[in-house]
Design an enzyme around this catalytic site. Structure first.
Site, PDB file in Angstrom:
ATOM      1  N   LYS A  15      37.031 -12.479 132.479  1.00  0.00           N
ATOM      2  CA  LYS A  15      37.103 -13.747 133.216  1.00  0.00           C
ATOM      3  C   LYS A  15      35.763 -14.105 133.855  1.00  0.00           C
ATOM      4  O   LYS A  15      35.376 -15.271 133.881  1.00  0.00           O
ATOM      5  CB  LYS A  15      38.166 -13.679 134.320  1.00  0.00           C
ATOM      6  CG  LYS A  15      39.586 -13.472 133.852  1.00  0.00           C
ATOM      7  CD  LYS A  15      40.574 -13.621 134.990  1.00  0.00           C
ATOM      8  CE  LYS A  15      40.326 -12.695 136.157  1.00  0.00           C
ATOM      9  NZ  LYS A  15      40.514 -11.270 135.820  1.00  0.00           N
ATOM     10  N   THR A  16      35.082 -13.099 134.390  1.00  0.00           N
ATOM     11  CA  THR A  16      33.843 -13.390 135.108  1.00  0.00           C
ATOM     12  C   THR A  16      32.741 -13.818 134.156  1.00  0.00           C
ATOM     13  O   THR A  16      31.955 -14.723 134.465  1.00  0.00           O
ATOM     14  CB  THR A  16      33.408 -12.171 135.937  1.00  0.00           C
ATOM     15  OG1 THR A  16      34.495 -11.757 136.780  1.00  0.00           O
ATOM     16  CG2 THR A  16      32.211 -12.508 136.816  1.00  0.00           C
ATOM     17  N   LYS A  32      35.525 -17.937 143.677  1.00  0.00           N
ATOM     18  CA  LYS A  32      36.605 -16.963 143.487  1.00  0.00           C
ATOM     19  C   LYS A  32      37.333 -16.859 144.819  1.00  0.00           C
ATOM     20  O   LYS A  32      36.845 -16.207 145.754  1.00  0.00           O
ATOM     21  CB  LYS A  32      36.061 -15.600 143.056  1.00  0.00           C
ATOM     22  CG  LYS A  32      37.173 -14.575 142.847  1.00  0.00           C
ATOM     23  CD  LYS A  32      36.820 -13.550 141.799  1.00  0.00           C
ATOM     24  CE  LYS A  32      38.017 -12.650 141.506  1.00  0.00           C
ATOM     25  NZ  LYS A  32      37.863 -11.890 140.269  1.00  0.00           N
ATOM     26  N   GLU A 101      37.810 -18.822 139.580  1.00  0.00           N
ATOM     27  CA  GLU A 101      38.226 -17.599 138.891  1.00  0.00           C
ATOM     28  C   GLU A 101      39.350 -16.918 139.658  1.00  0.00           C
ATOM     29  O   GLU A 101      39.222 -16.641 140.857  1.00  0.00           O
ATOM     30  CB  GLU A 101      37.062 -16.621 138.729  1.00  0.00           C
ATOM     31  CG  GLU A 101      37.470 -15.351 137.997  1.00  0.00           C
ATOM     32  CD  GLU A 101      36.364 -14.324 137.877  1.00  0.00           C
ATOM     33  OE1 GLU A 101      36.670 -13.186 137.456  1.00  0.00           O
ATOM     34  OE2 GLU A 101      35.200 -14.642 138.209  1.00  0.00           O
ATOM     35  N   GLY A 102      40.436 -16.642 138.976  1.00  0.00           N
ATOM     36  CA  GLY A 102      41.543 -15.930 139.592  1.00  0.00           C
ATOM     37  C   GLY A 102      41.271 -14.441 139.692  1.00  0.00           C
ATOM     38  O   GLY A 102      40.282 -13.929 139.171  1.00  0.00           O
ATOM     39  N   PRO A 185      31.382 -13.217 121.896  1.00  0.00           N
ATOM     40  CA  PRO A 185      31.218 -11.926 121.232  1.00  0.00           C
ATOM     41  C   PRO A 185      30.654 -10.888 122.188  1.00  0.00           C
ATOM     42  O   PRO A 185      30.257 -11.216 123.326  1.00  0.00           O
ATOM     43  CB  PRO A 185      30.214 -12.247 120.117  1.00  0.00           C
ATOM     44  CG  PRO A 185      29.402 -13.372 120.668  1.00  0.00           C
ATOM     45  CD  PRO A 185      30.353 -14.190 121.508  1.00  0.00           C
TER      46      PRO A 185
END
Length: 211
Positions: A15-16, A32, A101-102, A185
């Protein structure tokens, strides 16, 4: 508020990195609301390093806890109650998308009653799902989609992270009835230039032009 809420199919899914990419490519602002595991460093500091954006584009956390555990447990151990009502949009430039961001996945509890998806509902931003490319991702991604749809959230799409796996991507799109809008990637190094290259090579940029 213009922006996206980044959630994941699991913790440490990427996520980050995705948030840093969006901040970099969209000239966004990062926030966040709930940080756990700060003893190992905050995600805000990682986004700062990777994206190279100025400090005013990196908003402070509303709640920040040292232990690398679920928000509800970290708060309980700290003697703090995470109030959903206290999690309001911070002051940020209206012209820049806010990348939120959760913590953990969509069903991670933040207190005795509320889950991370309740925060998503409160903020009302389109949700972007970070998913692994590896084995197990189909199940985890479909479960996440089901949880978000049950809450009637606006799903922007899925971003797959890791070594490319065409069959898993096709399965997620087919069974999840969702678009995979990007792929990150494995990167030998993460920096601003690398994130911009990934965005231009592996993301459907039309999604962001029409958002």
């Amino acid at each position: 508020m213009n922006g996206y809420f980044v959630t994941g199919t699991d913790t440490n899914v990427g996520k980050t990195v995705l948030s840093a990419l969006l901040v970099t490519a969209l000239d966004g602002v990062y926030w966040k609301p709930i940080q756990t595991g700060a003893v190992e460093g905050t995600d805000r500091s990682s986004v700062a390093t990777w994206s190279g954006v100025s400090a005013e584009r990196l908003l402070p956390e509303r709640y920040c806890f040292d232990p690398p555990v679920s928000p509800h447990l970290a708060a309980r151990e700290a003697g703090v109650h995470i109030s959903l009502e206290s999690l309001k949009f911070p002051d940020a430039p209206a012209s820049s998308p806010l990348i939120v961001e959760g913590a953990g996945g969509a069903m991670a509890p933040i207190n005795e009653r509320d889950l991370m998806r309740d925060l998503m509902q409160r903020l009302g931003l389109p949700v972007m799902i970070a998913a692994r490319t590896a084995l197990g991702t189909i199940n985890h991604t479909l479960l996440t989609l089901a949880a978000l749809r049950a809450a009637q959230l606006n799903i922007c799409g899925v971003v797959m992270i890791g070594e490319e796996h065409a069959e898993n991507r096709r399965a997620i799109e087919h069974y999840g009835e969702v678009r995979v809008i990007g792929h990150i990637p494995r990167l030998s190094q993460i920096n601003r230039a690398a994130l911009l290259e990934v965005f231009h090579r592996y993301f459907d940029r039309e999604v962001f032009r029409t958002a």
